[in-house]
Design an enzyme around this catalytic site. Structure first.
Site, PDB file in Angstrom:
ATOM      1  N   GLY A 176       2.285  -5.231   7.751  1.00 30.31           N
ATOM      2  CA  GLY A 176       1.367  -6.004   6.927  1.00 30.31           C
ATOM      3  C   GLY A 176       0.113  -6.326   7.713  1.00 30.31           C
ATOM      4  N   GLU A 189     -11.147  -5.166   9.301  1.00 26.52           N
ATOM      5  CA  GLU A 189     -10.474  -4.031   8.667  1.00 26.52           C
ATOM      6  C   GLU A 189     -11.031  -3.885   7.250  1.00 26.52           C
ATOM      7  OE1 GLU A 189      -6.237  -4.415   7.642  1.00 26.52           O
ATOM      8  OE2 GLU A 189      -6.036  -2.282   8.118  1.00 26.52           O
ATOM      9  N   CYS A 193      -3.225   1.812   6.499  1.00 27.35           N
ATOM     10  CA  CYS A 193      -3.472   1.224   7.819  1.00 27.35           C
ATOM     11  C   CYS A 193      -4.142   2.251   8.712  1.00 27.35           C
ATOM     12  CB  CYS A 193      -2.171   0.747   8.426  1.00 27.35           C
ATOM     13  SG  CYS A 193      -0.944   2.030   8.642  1.00 27.35           S
ATOM     14  N   GLU A 241       3.910  -3.974  12.695  1.00 31.72           N
ATOM     15  CA  GLU A 241       2.990  -2.855  12.383  1.00 31.72           C
ATOM     16  C   GLU A 241       1.859  -3.461  11.567  1.00 31.72           C
ATOM     17  OE1 GLU A 241       3.226   0.148  13.441  1.00 31.72           O
ATOM     18  OE2 GLU A 241       5.299   0.401  14.064  1.00 31.72           O
ATOM     19  N   LEU A 242       0.700  -3.656  12.191  1.00 35.66           N
ATOM     20  CA  LEU A 242      -0.343  -4.476  11.558  1.00 35.66           C
ATOM     21  C   LEU A 242      -1.583  -3.670  11.188  1.00 35.66           C
ATOM     22  CD1 LEU A 242       0.133  -7.535  13.955  1.00 35.66           C
ATOM     23  CD2 LEU A 242       1.348  -7.004  11.838  1.00 35.66           C
ATOM     24  N   ASN A 260       0.812  -1.232   0.000  1.00 39.43           N
ATOM     25  CA  ASN A 260       0.000   0.000   0.000  1.00 39.43           C
ATOM     26  C   ASN A 260       0.838   1.271   0.000  1.00 39.43           C
ATOM     27  OD1 ASN A 260       0.652  -0.649   2.685  1.00 39.43           O
ATOM     28  ND2 ASN A 260      -1.098   0.468   3.483  1.00 39.43           N
ATOM     29  N   LYS A 285      12.240  -7.241   1.831  1.00 40.48           N
ATOM     30  CA  LYS A 285      11.389  -8.082   0.976  1.00 40.48           C
ATOM     31  C   LYS A 285      10.122  -7.270   0.688  1.00 40.48           C
ATOM     32  CE  LYS A 285       8.279 -10.700   0.655  1.00 40.48           C
ATOM     33  NZ  LYS A 285       7.139 -10.377  -0.233  1.00 40.48           N
TER      34      LYS A 285
HETATM   35  P1  NAD Z   1       0.268  -9.040   4.014  1.00 39.32           P
HETATM   36  O1  NAD Z   1       0.425  -9.375   5.439  1.00 39.32           O
HETATM   37  O2  NAD Z   1      -0.470  -9.965   3.139  1.00 39.32           O
HETATM   38  O3  NAD Z   1       1.708  -8.848   3.324  1.00 39.32           O
HETATM   39  C1  NAD Z   1       2.677  -7.956   3.818  1.00 39.32           C
HETATM   40  C2  NAD Z   1       4.062  -8.450   3.442  1.00 39.32           C
HETATM   41  O4  NAD Z   1       4.279  -9.698   4.102  1.00 39.32           O
HETATM   42  C3  NAD Z   1       4.267  -8.720   1.962  1.00 39.32           C
HETATM   43  O5  NAD Z   1       5.588  -8.368   1.601  1.00 39.32           O
HETATM   44  C4  NAD Z   1       4.070 -10.218   1.866  1.00 39.32           C
HETATM   45  O6  NAD Z   1       4.726 -10.794   0.758  1.00 39.32           O
HETATM   46  C5  NAD Z   1       4.698 -10.675   3.175  1.00 39.32           C
HETATM   47  N1  NAD Z   1       4.211 -11.985   3.647  1.00 39.32           N
HETATM   48  C6  NAD Z   1       2.989 -12.551   3.487  1.00 39.32           C
HETATM   49  N2  NAD Z   1       2.953 -13.785   4.046  1.00 39.32           N
HETATM   50  C7  NAD Z   1       4.176 -14.006   4.579  1.00 39.32           C
HETATM   51  C8  NAD Z   1       4.771 -15.088   5.279  1.00 39.32           C
HETATM   52  N3  NAD Z   1       4.098 -16.219   5.541  1.00 39.32           N
HETATM   53  N4  NAD Z   1       6.056 -14.977   5.688  1.00 39.32           N
HETATM   54  C9  NAD Z   1       6.755 -13.855   5.442  1.00 39.32           C
HETATM   55  N5  NAD Z   1       6.250 -12.789   4.759  1.00 39.32           N
HETATM   56  C10 NAD Z   1       4.984 -12.870   4.340  1.00 39.32           C
HETATM   57  O7  NAD Z   1      -0.354  -7.590   4.013  1.00 39.32           O
HETATM   58  P2  NAD Z   1      -0.935  -6.781   2.772  1.00 39.32           P
HETATM   59  O8  NAD Z   1      -2.310  -7.220   2.511  1.00 39.32           O
HETATM   60  O9  NAD Z   1       0.058  -6.828   1.662  1.00 39.32           O
HETATM   61  O10 NAD Z   1      -0.921  -5.304   3.367  1.00 39.32           O
HETATM   62  C11 NAD Z   1      -2.025  -4.682   3.893  1.00 39.32           C
HETATM   63  C12 NAD Z   1      -2.038  -4.791   5.405  1.00 39.32           C
HETATM   64  O11 NAD Z   1      -0.928  -4.077   5.946  1.00 39.32           O
HETATM   65  C13 NAD Z   1      -3.263  -4.172   6.025  1.00 39.32           C
HETATM   66  O12 NAD Z   1      -3.747  -4.989   7.046  1.00 39.32           O
HETATM   67  C14 NAD Z   1      -2.737  -2.866   6.606  1.00 39.32           C
HETATM   68  O13 NAD Z   1      -3.496  -2.342   7.670  1.00 39.32           O
HETATM   69  C15 NAD Z   1      -1.382  -3.271   7.030  1.00 39.32           C
HETATM   70  N6  NAD Z   1      -0.530  -2.085   7.189  1.00 39.32           N
HETATM   71  C16 NAD Z   1      -0.138  -1.735   8.450  1.00 39.32           C
HETATM   72  C17 NAD Z   1       0.626  -0.579   8.637  1.00 39.32           C
HETATM   73  C18 NAD Z   1       1.089  -0.161  10.009  1.00 39.32           C
HETATM   74  O14 NAD Z   1       2.007   0.639  10.094  1.00 39.32           O
HETATM   75  N7  NAD Z   1       0.503  -0.657  11.083  1.00 39.32           N
HETATM   76  C19 NAD Z   1       0.969   0.201   7.538  1.00 39.32           C
HETATM   77  C20 NAD Z   1       0.535  -0.191   6.276  1.00 39.32           C
HETATM   78  C21 NAD Z   1      -0.212  -1.345   6.108  1.00 39.32           C
END
Ligand code: NAD
Length: 474
Positions: A204, A361, A260, A226-227, A128, A151
């Site tokens: 993520g 969310e 997020c 940071e979720l 995002n 990554k």
């Molecule tokens: P996601 O968790 O699917 O992916 C995030 C990253 O993790 C990607 O690079 C992905 O390839 C990697 N990943 C996925 N599965 C993995 C595993 N098993 N092992 C290691 N790495 C893995 O998240 P998304 O859908 O891409 O992103 C959106 C989410 O991120 C939303 O929930 C959003 O709220 C959150 N987010 C949080 C913040 C914050 O600062 N709290 C900021 C931005 C986005």
């Protein structure tokens, strides 16, 4: 990679796996001693030069980011500048990393608290905000003497790869910042499991964060998570409704709602609800939808078909639960937008309080609004979420605002302010929004370990040649 505005391929990268991750981690590991031992001021100078070079390439990087992510060009430029700004913030702190001195532990004994970098940091970033979320990790990690293997999300690696090239051309030593492309289950998981990685800095979703925390536990790796979030906004009866409506519109629909920290649940006092909702609906109706490259566009496409499908399910559930649609809740027709993953900005009033938009969310351009009797009800609903990332309150009453700031279960509360993140303030979630801090001087704590050292003065004097204390030479 697919351009979300037209659904066509814009590039491809290798799908790295355990082998590529091992190569990158070893290259970082080898670069670590020299980088760690580089004086902090020099590390800052090198990082500053690299950040400056990225700023000089905004004209090249912003269109690349728009093509793989979908966001409007104006937001892509802002994002690259924001990345640079964050690095510069940490460059400014490089010379201020401090340990501690504890006198008189005993007769002739004092203590030191020294701070050391951890080593190889695995930085896992979502799609995002591919570059700012990288900067939040890169800045504090590198100035404190760590090395990084990043990554990026498998759908947004292009800008990250180009940034790494630019930073190395500008003088960042080889191995200090590495990028491995690939999927989460492939490259991401291999990075978390690699024994030479000392910490995972992850941004993520909450489900992925839980999985990574469990994996990292195998060898007790440090993690910062940071979720996800479902930020509440409370609009009181004495709020400046015009400004609150603007903040709600920007706060929900910026980046096509895929933030997020977006405002994801809005609670407005019933005595001003009709007036507020009318103002908000007017603003939502004026948001211009289109490809990120088109002039004046404020809302690009969603990032992927999957994101749009999920959003559609959540909106359908809200409507079935009794929510009234004041705007949107459908895909736009015509103007060639049917090729991309577009969705109209959506305003929903009073869906059921246990509907999916209230409990999950919502990562897209849909804002549910609920009327509340008073502050108690607003706070109760705001805190009823499993998430605890951001929150905001609009009121003219300082007592009410400060009470809410203490009671809202969130890592950030904005009072009469749009949801702007400042590098100066620590940012991080409570509850299932994660733990650990990014931004602020506090982020440095999450990239260093402190160690206590006890010094016996008499022994130290003897070992240094037994010299008697000398008068000061200056
Ligand atoms: P996601 O968790 O699917 O992916 C995030 C990253 O993790 C990607 O690079 C992905 O390839 C990697 N990943 C996925 N599965 C993995 C595993 N098993 N092992 C290691 N790495 C893995 O998240 P998304 O859908 O891409 O992103 C959106 C989410 O991120 C939303 O929930 C959003 O709220 C959150 N987010 C949080 C913040 C914050 O600062 N709290 C900021 C931005 C986005």
């Amino acid at each position: 990679m697919v351009d979300p505005a037209i659904g066509e391929e814009v590039g491809s990268v290798p799908a790295g796996g355990a082998g590529e991750v091992d190569q990158a981690v070893r290259s970082a590991y080898e670069a670590f001693p020299a980088w760690r031992d580089t004086p902090a001021a020099k590390r800052g100078e090198i990082l500053g030069g690299a950040a400056h070079a990225v700023l000089g390439a905004v004209g090249e990087l912003a269109p690349l980011l728009t093509s793989e992510q979908g966001k409007p060009l104006r937001e892509a430029r802002l994002e690259i500048r924001r990345f640079v700004h964050t690095l510069e913030h940490y460059v400014g702190l490089a010379k201020n990393i401090r340990g501690g001195y504890v006198p008189d532990l005993d007769v002739d004994t004092y203590g030191l608290i020294i701070r050391r970098p951890l080593g190889v940091i695995g930085a896992i970033v979502p799609w995002n905000f591919p570059t700012t979320l990288l900067g939040n990790k890169l800045g504090p990690a590198l100035v404190t003497g760590n090395v990084v293997v990043a990554k990026p999300a498998d759908t947004t690696p292009l800008t990250t790869l180009r940034i790494a090239e630019i930073m190395h051309e500008a003088g960042l030593p080889a191995g200090v910042f590495n990028v491995v492309t690939g999927t989460g289950e492939g490259a991401g998981q291999a990075l978390v499991e690699h024994p030479l990685v000392r910490k995972i800095a992850f941004t993520g979703s909450t489900p992925t964060g839980k999985k990574l925390m469990a994996l990292a536990a195998n060898d007790l790796k440090r993690t910062t998570l940071e979720l996800g979030g479902s930020d509440p906004m409370i609009v009181c009866d004495d709020a400046n409704l015009e400004k609150a409506a603007s903040a709600a519109s920007v706060g929900r629909f910026f980046n096509c709602g895929q933030a997020c920290l977006a405002i994801k649940r809005l609670f407005v006092f019933e005595s001003v609800a009709d007036e507020f909702i009318e103002k908000l609906a007017g603003k939502v109706g004026r948001l211009k939808l289109g490809p990120g490259t088109a002039e004046g566009v404020m809302l690009g496409p969603l990032h992927s078909a999957r994101q749009r499908d999920l959003l559609e399910e959540q909106v359908r559930d809200a409507v079935d639960s009794g929510g009234e649609v004041l705007h949107g809740a459908k895909r736009p027709g015509g103007d060639g937008l049917d090729r991309g993953f577009f969705y109209e900005p959506t305003l929903l009033v009073e869906p059921a309080r246990d509907s999916r938009v209230a409990t999950e969310e919502v990562f897209g351009p849909a804002l549910p609004v609920w009327r509340v009797r008073d502050m108690e009800e607003a706070l109760e609903l705001a805190n009823s979420s499993v998430f605890g990332l951001g929150s905001s309150i609009w009121t003219a009453d300082l007592n009410r605002a400060s009470d809410a700031a203490h009671r809202l279960e969130a890592g950030y509360t904005w009072i009469n302010s749009p949801q702007l993140v400042y590098d100066e303030l620590p940012f991080g979630g409570l509850k299932q929004s994660g733990y650990g801090k990014e931004h602020g001087i506090e982020a440095l704590d999450f990239y260093t370990e402190t160690k206590s050292v006890v010094v016996k003065k008499a022994v130290a004097t003897q070992e240094l040649g037994g010299a008697e204390p000398q008068p000061s030479q200056r």
